[in-house]
Design an enzyme around this catalytic site. Structure first.
Site, mmCIF file in Angstrom:
data_model
loop_
_atom_site.group_PDB
_atom_site.id
_atom_site.type_symbol
_atom_site.label_atom_id
_atom_site.label_comp_id
_atom_site.label_asym_id
_atom_site.label_seq_id
_atom_site.Cartn_x
_atom_site.Cartn_y
_atom_site.Cartn_z
ATOM 1 N N THR A 271 0.689 -1.484 0.129
ATOM 2 C CA THR A 271 0.111 0.015 -0.461
ATOM 3 C C THR A 271 0.587 1.268 0.032
ATOM 4 O O THR A 271 1.974 1.397 0.106
ATOM 5 C CB THR A 271 -1.223 -0.126 1.094
ATOM 6 O OG1 THR A 271 -1.825 1.197 1.398
ATOM 7 C CG2 THR A 271 0.006 0.124 2.221
ATOM 8 N N ASP A 272 0.288 2.520 -0.071
ATOM 9 C CA ASP A 272 0.845 3.250 -0.731
ATOM 10 C C ASP A 272 0.982 4.359 1.065
ATOM 11 O O ASP A 272 2.106 5.301 1.274
ATOM 12 C CB ASP A 272 0.297 4.862 -1.739
ATOM 13 C CG ASP A 272 -1.048 5.001 -1.458
ATOM 14 O OD1 ASP A 272 -2.039 4.686 0.104
ATOM 15 O OD2 ASP A 272 -1.857 5.613 -1.819
ATOM 16 N N GLU A 273 0.375 3.542 1.627
ATOM 17 C CA GLU A 273 0.250 4.092 3.000
ATOM 18 C C GLU A 273 1.373 3.984 3.990
ATOM 19 O O GLU A 273 2.073 4.524 5.116
ATOM 20 C CB GLU A 273 -0.633 3.448 4.530
ATOM 21 C CG GLU A 273 -2.039 3.854 3.139
ATOM 22 C CD GLU A 273 -3.397 3.531 4.108
ATOM 23 O OE1 GLU A 273 -3.407 3.923 5.396
ATOM 24 O OE2 GLU A 273 -4.181 3.118 3.706
ATOM 25 N N TYR B 2 -1.942 -0.312 10.836
ATOM 26 C CA TYR B 2 -1.721 -1.371 9.710
ATOM 27 C C TYR B 2 -1.403 -0.818 9.182
ATOM 28 O O TYR B 2 -0.299 -1.914 8.443
ATOM 29 C CB TYR B 2 -3.140 -0.521 8.966
ATOM 30 C CG TYR B 2 -2.838 -0.816 7.658
ATOM 31 C CD1 TYR B 2 -3.226 -1.985 7.031
ATOM 32 C CD2 TYR B 2 -3.773 0.580 6.756
ATOM 33 C CE1 TYR B 2 -3.403 -2.702 6.004
ATOM 34 C CE2 TYR B 2 -3.501 -0.089 5.481
ATOM 35 C CZ TYR B 2 -3.178 -1.610 5.173
ATOM 36 O OH TYR B 2 -3.525 -2.054 3.261
ATOM 37 N N LYS C 185 1.951 -3.537 7.492
ATOM 38 C CA LYS C 185 2.827 -3.607 5.728
ATOM 39 C C LYS C 185 3.611 -2.788 5.248
ATOM 40 O O LYS C 185 4.658 -3.599 4.944
ATOM 41 C CB LYS C 185 1.166 -2.396 5.110
ATOM 42 C CG LYS C 185 0.051 -2.906 5.023
ATOM 43 C CD LYS C 185 -0.180 -4.211 4.418
ATOM 44 C CE LYS C 185 0.216 -4.943 2.744
ATOM 45 N NZ LYS C 185 -0.259 -5.792 2.563
#
Length: 365
Positions: free
Chosen positions: A133-135, A159, A163
């Protein structure tokens, strides 16, 4: 002919990837491994359930022995890893599941892949593709350049931290052990089969139930939105052309503030009701939609802790090296998504009222 193991293949993005892959590579074998937790839904695979090249296995990615067995029995040469806990709000209230699935689960998969593909008498042809993810990159201010593959990791939620850890493990297994790993980091996905707790499906289903549309803070958090089939296409390009050991950003080139997304969905739902009289009978509770006043449902609520202000993906590397470009504009993609939810009430209603999980428990107990 490829033989794929798709983890989390009954989830939102994983299932759409399976649909895409079997449509474009009908001779390939696809094995789906999914634990069918709250966000995994076997009904997501209904469009391809009759395909002889699809096999489904209910199981946990933390079960290394099971994964090894599947890799060997099905002669898997490509593992595409979607399985993850992914809802930020849930990671704040219950981070343990995120650590277990996203970190320990990924580690278990990497160990299984190494044992089967590298540690035998001969090194087998293989690819381990990790979906992220970009997060993991953290947050951006309004004027900051978009995330590139060289942006330093700075995760801000349990989260995104989980990741980020899984990304690093995948990288380490390539650089230390020689596992053929690629990683992709995507922006916010939307489209069919999206779990109703996420923003776009939540807005649609709440409108149809005439419920409030909760907006965190001022609603000006900005996200880059990617139609889920374009994400599948991007992963396809990484598998076909991507360089082992590299990361590739997959984005939609499509930044929207949350409040504007909500208003756009409101407008589209109202248009559908205005142009199709049968919807008023089908969704009799949708009083605001019937009256053309869905924006009256918008309600501002207290912002969640540590809410990142902006994400934006720079997919230049993926575009230049792999030829990636989103095929769906936001206008066409969001229109398709709204129509899908209006036409598939049985699917999302079963998810929301718990009847699907009851069925799972009976089938697999």
């Amino acid at each position: 002919m490829k033989k794929l193991l798709v983890t989390g293949g009954a989830g939102f993005i994983g299932a759409n990837f399976v649909h895409y892959w079997l449509a474009n590579y009908p001779n390939d074998k696809v094995v789906v491994l999914d634990a069918l937790t709250y966000a995994g839904n076997i009904a997501n695979l209904k469009p391809v359930e009759s395909n002889d090249n699809l096999a489904f296995v209910k199981g946990d990615i933390c079960d290394q022995e099971l994964v090894e067995k599947l890799l060997v029995e099905h002669s898997i040469d490509t593992l595409v890893h979607f399985a993850a806990e992914s809802h930020v709000d849930r990671s704040i209230t219950g981070p343990d599941a995120f650590i277990e699935t996203n970190i320990i689960g990924t580690y278990s998969l990497l160990k299984a892949a190494k044992k089967v593909w590298l540690d035998g008498p001969e090194v087998l042809e293989h690819r381990f593709h990790h979906v992220s993810t970009d997060e993991v990159y953290g947050t951006l201010s309004a004027d900051d350049p978009a995330f590139t593959e060289d942006t330093a990791y700075a995760p801000n939620s349990p989260y995104s931290a989980s990741k980020a850890a899984s990304d690093h493990l995948a990288r380490a297994y390539h650089h230390t052990f020689g596992l053929n790993v690629t990683t992709s980091n995507c922006s916010n996905n939307y489209g069919p089969y999206h779990f109703p707790e996420k923003l776009i499906p939540l807005v649609i289903t709440n409108i149809l139930h005439n419920k409030e549309l909760p907006i965190y803070g001022d609603g000006m958090q900005i996200r880059d939105w990617l139609y889920v089939e374009d994400h599948a296409y991007g992963i396809d390009l990484v598998l076909q052309k991507g360089q082992v050991g590299e990361n590739y950003n997959i984005g939609g080139h499509n930044e929207w503030a949350n409040i504007n997304i909500v208003k756009e969905v409101c407008k589209l739902v109202e248009n559908e009701f205005a142009n199709n009289e049968s919807l008023a009978g089908k969704f009799a509770d949708a009083k605001a939609a019937i009256a053309g006043d869905t924006k009256s449902l918008i309600t501002y609520v207290k912002d969640r802790p540590g809410h990142d202000r902006r994400y934006a993906i720079d997919a230049t590397k993926t575009q230049n090296e792999l030829g990636y470009k989103p095929r769906e504009s936001f206008e066409t993609g969001i229109a398709k998504t709204v129509k899908w939810y209006l036409e598939n009430e049985e699917w999302w209603q079963a998810v929301m009222d718990g009847s699907y999980q009851d069925w799972v428990e009976k089938q697999y107990s």
